[in-house]
Motif scaffolding. Structure first.
Motif, mmCIF file in Angstrom:
data_model
loop_
_atom_site.group_PDB
_atom_site.id
_atom_site.type_symbol
_atom_site.label_atom_id
_atom_site.label_comp_id
_atom_site.label_asym_id
_atom_site.label_seq_id
_atom_site.Cartn_x
_atom_site.Cartn_y
_atom_site.Cartn_z
ATOM 1 N N GLN A 22 -5.866 -0.074 -0.461
ATOM 2 C CA GLN A 22 -6.771 -0.401 0.644
ATOM 3 C C GLN A 22 -7.380 0.833 1.295
ATOM 4 O O GLN A 22 -8.451 0.756 1.886
ATOM 5 N N VAL A 23 -6.701 1.978 1.203
ATOM 6 C CA VAL A 23 -7.211 3.168 1.889
ATOM 7 C C VAL A 23 -7.941 4.129 0.968
ATOM 8 O O VAL A 23 -8.592 5.053 1.445
ATOM 9 N N THR A 24 -7.860 3.936 -0.343
ATOM 10 C CA THR A 24 -8.573 4.812 -1.267
ATOM 11 C C THR A 24 -8.917 4.069 -2.549
ATOM 12 O O THR A 24 -8.141 3.232 -3.005
ATOM 13 N N PRO A 25 -10.062 4.388 -3.136
ATOM 14 C CA PRO A 25 -10.419 3.758 -4.411
ATOM 15 C C PRO A 25 -9.728 4.423 -5.609
ATOM 16 O O PRO A 25 -9.850 3.959 -6.732
ATOM 17 N N LEU A 26 -8.986 5.505 -5.381
ATOM 18 C CA LEU A 26 -8.353 6.251 -6.462
ATOM 19 C C LEU A 26 -7.072 5.581 -6.921
ATOM 20 O O LEU A 26 -6.359 4.965 -6.130
ATOM 21 N N ASP A 27 -6.769 5.717 -8.225
ATOM 22 C CA ASP A 27 -5.479 5.256 -8.725
ATOM 23 C C ASP A 27 -4.378 6.091 -8.095
ATOM 24 O O ASP A 27 -4.563 7.272 -7.818
ATOM 25 N N TYR A 28 -3.218 5.499 -7.897
ATOM 26 C CA TYR A 28 -2.104 6.208 -7.270
ATOM 27 C C TYR A 28 -1.583 7.271 -8.230
ATOM 28 O O TYR A 28 -1.124 6.947 -9.320
ATOM 29 N N PRO A 29 -1.658 8.552 -7.838
ATOM 30 C CA PRO A 29 -1.133 9.603 -8.719
ATOM 31 C C PRO A 29 0.392 9.548 -8.773
ATOM 32 O O PRO A 29 1.040 9.356 -7.747
ATOM 33 N N THR A 30 0.943 9.696 -9.953
ATOM 34 C CA THR A 30 2.389 9.551 -10.127
ATOM 35 C C THR A 30 3.186 10.620 -9.390
ATOM 36 O O THR A 30 4.359 10.425 -9.109
ATOM 37 N N ASN A 31 2.569 11.731 -9.048
ATOM 38 C CA ASN A 31 3.304 12.800 -8.385
ATOM 39 C C ASN A 31 3.065 12.839 -6.871
ATOM 40 O O ASN A 31 3.351 13.833 -6.222
ATOM 41 N N THR A 32 2.549 11.758 -6.300
ATOM 42 C CA THR A 32 2.378 11.652 -4.854
ATOM 43 C C THR A 32 3.607 10.981 -4.254
ATOM 44 O O THR A 32 4.061 9.951 -4.747
ATOM 45 N N LEU A 33 4.154 11.577 -3.208
ATOM 46 C CA LEU A 33 5.292 10.980 -2.508
ATOM 47 C C LEU A 33 4.787 10.092 -1.381
ATOM 48 O O LEU A 33 3.689 10.308 -0.861
ATOM 49 N N CYS A 34 5.582 9.112 -1.006
ATOM 50 C CA CYS A 34 5.204 8.242 0.102
ATOM 51 C C CYS A 34 6.413 8.005 0.992
ATOM 52 O O CYS A 34 7.560 8.188 0.577
ATOM 53 N N ALA A 35 6.131 7.612 2.234
ATOM 54 C CA ALA A 35 7.202 7.359 3.189
ATOM 55 C C ALA A 35 6.811 6.213 4.106
ATOM 56 O O ALA A 35 5.635 5.971 4.362
ATOM 57 N N ILE A 36 7.827 5.508 4.582
ATOM 58 C CA ILE A 36 7.666 4.489 5.615
ATOM 59 C C ILE A 36 8.500 4.952 6.802
ATOM 60 O O ILE A 36 9.713 5.171 6.656
ATOM 61 N N ASN A 37 7.846 5.114 7.944
ATOM 62 C CA ASN A 37 8.533 5.540 9.165
ATOM 63 C C ASN A 37 9.386 6.792 8.932
ATOM 64 O O ASN A 37 10.538 6.874 9.345
#
Length: 62
Positions: A22-37
């Motif tokens: 929803q925030v980017t048209p790019l495919d999710y890069p496998t080496n991107t980290l994500c966090a919740i809170n």
């Protein structure tokens, strides 16, 4: 991603992967980290109302 923050309207049960789409048209890069809170999370983790989701793109340095 070129933005400091974004607010989205999401249905209950939305995953981090769906937030990314929803925030980017790019495919999710496998080496991107994500966090919740501020806790590391996985792409299929569910985001709840009011949660803060962060994406940390890969960086390089020398």
């Amino acid at each position: 991603m070129g933005m400091d923050s974004a607010q989205i309207d999401a249905r209950p049960g939305i995953t981090i992967r769906e937030v990314w789409s929803q925030v980017t048209p790019l495919d999710y890069p496998t080496n991107t980290l994500c966090a919740i809170n501020m806790d590391y999370a996985k792409l299929d983790d569910v985001v709840n109302d009011g949660d803060e989701v962060a994406f940390f793109p890969p960086v390089t340095g020398g």
